[in-house]
Design an enzyme around this catalytic site. Structure first.
Site, mmCIF file in Angstrom:
data_model
loop_
_atom_site.group_PDB
_atom_site.id
_atom_site.type_symbol
_atom_site.label_atom_id
_atom_site.label_comp_id
_atom_site.label_asym_id
_atom_site.label_seq_id
_atom_site.Cartn_x
_atom_site.Cartn_y
_atom_site.Cartn_z
ATOM 1 C CE LYS A 141 -37.709 59.545 79.175
ATOM 2 N NZ LYS A 141 -36.275 59.279 78.831
ATOM 3 C CD GLU A 199 -33.762 62.268 77.844
ATOM 4 O OE1 GLU A 199 -34.367 61.644 78.733
ATOM 5 O OE2 GLU A 199 -33.562 61.819 76.697
ATOM 6 C CB CYS A 252 -36.343 61.001 75.391
ATOM 7 S SG CYS A 252 -35.090 60.055 74.460
#
Length: 271
Positions: free
Chosen positions: A113, A40, A158
């Site tokens: 995301k 990321e 994440c």
């Protein structure tokens, strides 16, 4: 299929981070990797969250995306550009996006995301939604190995890791390999990183590859690292605790089928 998680300690300068990413990709290619995954925000970890507004790119153009496409093409790799900031619906926000490039340098998939990190223990405070616009759509993508096998990637980033329903959706769409490029904080990583990753592998009987940011950054932030590859039984196949590194491992169709046959949990789902 040989794959690699590329662990970095990204600084504030995009050009320097791109050079480091290219170095790691070249190292992975020399070791025989066919698919590499960057962490990321591999392209920069700014001094403030809002710094990413200055170097965000329109989808399909810009130096970060050009660098990834060129590396994929020149090194003949499948490249997953962990995440980079792409333009959102307003100038005060970006999407935190993961892009997949084929060995021809073509961008074949994009995932924005979905789940945005928020944490406050009185000493550390993060609110990703201040700058990032949430994505809406789970994404899977097929990649073809040099031996002719096709592997289906399930894309995530994440904080998504804490939401097993996303991974169940990816699994239901046939994902064999779940990708989790991350920049976990040291605090949350130490507590939860490996146990969550192993759980996602075990419950979906899939491989998990999780490249992380791993060290103390120029902006003072400390990330957990511990980039790893986990097999469908939940066993850690390769791991790097900290520092820039190539974490290399192999996907085995036979191993995945063995796990799914001896304990056919995916066929026993009721809800």
């Amino acid at each position: 299929m040989k794959i690699a998680a590329l662990q970095m300690i990204s600084g504030t300068q995009v050009s320097a981070n791109l050079n480091e990413a290219r170095r790691l990709m070249e190292q992975a290619a020399a070791l025989g990797a066919e698919l590499v995954v960057l962490p990321e925000y591999f392209c920069a970890m700014g001094k403030r969250d809002s710094d990413k507004l200055a170097y965000c790119e329109a989808y399909g153009q810009g130096p970060i995306q050009e660098c990834m496409a060129r590396a994929a093409r020149e090194l003949r790799l499948w490249v997953v550009a962990g995440t980079l900031p792409l333009q959102a619906d307003d100038a005060q926000h970006v999407f935190n996006s993961s892009l997949v490039y084929s060995p021809d340098g073509e961008c074949v998939a994009r995932y924005d995301k979905i789940h945005l990190f928020h944490y406050d223990n009185g000493r550390e405070h993060y609110a990703e939604s201040d700058v990032v616009q949430a994505g809406q759509q789970p994404v899977v993508c097929d990649v073809r190995a040099r031996n002719g096998e096709t592997w289906r990637l399930g894309l995530s980033v994440c904080y998504d890791l804490r939401f097993p329903e996303l991974y169940r959706m990816l699994s239901a769409q046939g994902a064999d390999l779940l990708l989790v490029p991350s920049a976990f904080t040291y605090t949350t990583g130490q507590a939860h990183w490996e146990v969550l990753l192993r759980a996602r592998a075990i419950e979906n009987q899939a491989y998990v590859l999780a490249p992380g940011q791993g060290g103390v950054h120029e902006n003072g932030r400390r990330t957990w690292g511990h980039s790893l590859l986990i097999d469908p039984w939940g066993e850690v196949q390769a791991l790097q605790a900290s520092g820039a590194a190539v974490v290399l491992g192999d996907l085995s169709r036979e191993r995945m089928q063995q796990v799914r046959q001896q304990l056919p949990a995916l066929t026993h789902r009721v809800l």
